[in-house]
Design a protein around this motif. Structure first.
Motif, PDB file in Angstrom:
ATOM      1  N   UNK A   1      -7.540   3.505   5.356  1.00 11.87           N
ATOM      2  CA  UNK A   1      -6.958   3.279   4.032  1.00 11.87           C
ATOM      3  C   UNK A   1      -5.488   2.864   4.132  1.00 11.87           C
ATOM      4  N   UNK A   2      -5.035   2.153   3.107  1.00 13.80           N
ATOM      5  CA  UNK A   2      -3.634   1.726   3.026  1.00 13.80           C
ATOM      6  C   UNK A   2      -3.120   1.899   1.606  1.00 13.80           C
ATOM      7  N   UNK A   3      -1.821   2.061   1.501  1.00 11.00           N
ATOM      8  CA  UNK A   3      -1.147   2.116   0.202  1.00 11.00           C
ATOM      9  C   UNK A   3       0.205   1.434   0.360  1.00 11.00           C
ATOM     10  N   UNK A   4       0.345   0.271  -0.279  1.00  8.02           N
ATOM     11  CA  UNK A   4       1.556  -0.508  -0.150  1.00  8.02           C
ATOM     12  C   UNK A   4       2.482  -0.277  -1.343  1.00  8.02           C
ATOM     13  N   UNK A   5       3.759  -0.510  -1.117  1.00  9.48           N
ATOM     14  CA  UNK A   5       4.742  -0.384  -2.193  1.00  9.48           C
ATOM     15  C   UNK A   5       4.675  -1.596  -3.102  1.00  9.48           C
ATOM     16  N   UNK A   6       5.040  -1.399  -4.357  1.00  7.95           N
ATOM     17  CA  UNK A   6       5.114  -2.524  -5.278  1.00  7.95           C
ATOM     18  C   UNK A   6       6.234  -3.474  -4.860  1.00  7.95           C
ATOM     19  N   UNK A   7       6.077  -4.729  -5.235  1.00  9.05           N
ATOM     20  CA  UNK A   7       7.031  -5.738  -4.778  1.00  9.05           C
ATOM     21  C   UNK A   7       8.445  -5.446  -5.262  1.00  9.05           C
ATOM     22  N   UNK A   8       8.575  -4.974  -6.515  1.00 10.01           N
ATOM     23  CA  UNK A   8       9.912  -4.692  -7.045  1.00 10.01           C
ATOM     24  C   UNK A   8      10.558  -3.523  -6.298  1.00 10.01           C
TER      25      UNK A   8
END
Length: 315
Positions: A238-245
């Motif tokens: 699984x992965x969880x990326x940060x929002x672009x802003x």
């Protein structure tokens, strides 16, 4: 989140001052936490990874009921209490055996996380070889095109560099280069959303080698690599990326740290300085050339031409 309270004594004031944002940050602290259920493989992996960055790491041996992909409140509390911006969580279950979660913090919240499974592991103690000194900065080798094309691998590469970056140094002695971390990616991957597991038919091979420098008869020594351990075969989950802003704010460089741009001087792709010289408008009619009698101008008027030719004959 921890309550923001006023310090009651000088000691608490100094601690809070150390935690304030700085233009030049200190070396990041990482915490290694065990989940509610772990295996011996996971426990050994947490101990060995903590040993690689021993100078700025905290290893918790007690089990904790932490599931950051479901609820990251407890993880935020752990990192805030220990002033840590990096964390590794180890767990073991039937659905996800021998599981590790690498994550980073920003502004008291979880920035991004990557979950990997350990399919094969060799501990540092099983490999009988010379070990590196404490607090040394490693060299990194990333093998595979996926580190340039896949978003998951790009984030994993950035996260590993962040984990072992340590203190920022202006220069380093060649004798201080004692070990190398080699990370190789194979196969192909399908990038997924932050909530669903990512499917991959490839692996990530994590290897650590010590650098042996011997005489070569030249100024530069001969370099040989000897496996130090630990050694892991990871499989992405699984992965969880940060929002672009949020990611832009987290990676923003202060103006005081940005290099001052010198006028009319740039740096090319190779790293060489290229200067631009601005000249005024050139008038080729005033250009000084070699003086020859044959290049002299003849007056347009005929009379003047005869007089000029007559004078020329007299000379």
């Amino acid at each position: 989140m921890l309550k923001t309270i006023k310090p009651k004594n000088a000691r608490a004031k100094r601690i809070l001052k150390k935690r304030e944002p700085k233009v030049e940050e200190n070396a990041k602290t990482a915490i290694f936490v065990r989940g509610s259920t772990t295996s011996q493989v996971v426990n050994d992996a947490l101990s060995d990874l903590c040993c690689l960055r021993r100078s700025n790491s905290i290893n918790f041996t007690k089990k904790n009921n932490i599931h950051p992909f479901d609820d990251d409140t407890s993880m935020n509390f752990f990192c805030a209490k220990n002033d840590a911006s990096l964390f590794v969580i180890g767990s073991h279950s039937k659905k996800r055996p021998h599981n590790l979660i690498f994550g980073r913090m920003f502004d008291g919240q979880v920035l991004d996380m990557i979950e990997v499974g350990i399919e094969k592991a060799i501990t540092m103690s099983e490999i009988k070889s010379q070990k590196c000194s404490v607090g040394m900065k490693p060299l990194f080798i990333f093998n595979g095109d996926l580190f340039e094309t896949s978003q998951v691998h790009k984030t994993f590469k950035n996260m590993m560099l962040d984990f072992f970056r340590g203190q920022t140094l202006e220069s380093i002695n060649i004798s201080g280069l004692e070990y190398v971390i080699s990370i190789t990616a194979t196969g192909s991957i399908v990038d997924s959303d932050s909530t669903t597991p990512s499917t991959s038919d490839g692996k990530i091979f994590f290897r650590v080698y010590t650098i042996q420098m011997t005489k070569s008869g030249q100024k530069a020594p001969r370099v040989e690599l000897e496996e130090m351990g630990p050694s892991y075969d990871f499989k992405l989950r699984r992965t969880k990326f940060a929002k672009e802003e949020v990611y832009k704010i987290a990676t923003k460089v202060p103006k005081t740290l940005k290099p001052k741009k010198v006028k009319n001087i740039d740096v090319n792709e190779i790293g060489d300085k290229v200067g631009h010289i601005h000249l005024g408008r050139q008038d080729l009619s005033k250009l000084q050339t070699r003086k020859m009698k044959g290049l002299k101008r003849i007056p347009e008027d005929d009379d003047q031409t005869e007089d000029w030719s007559h004078k020329k004959r007299k000379v």
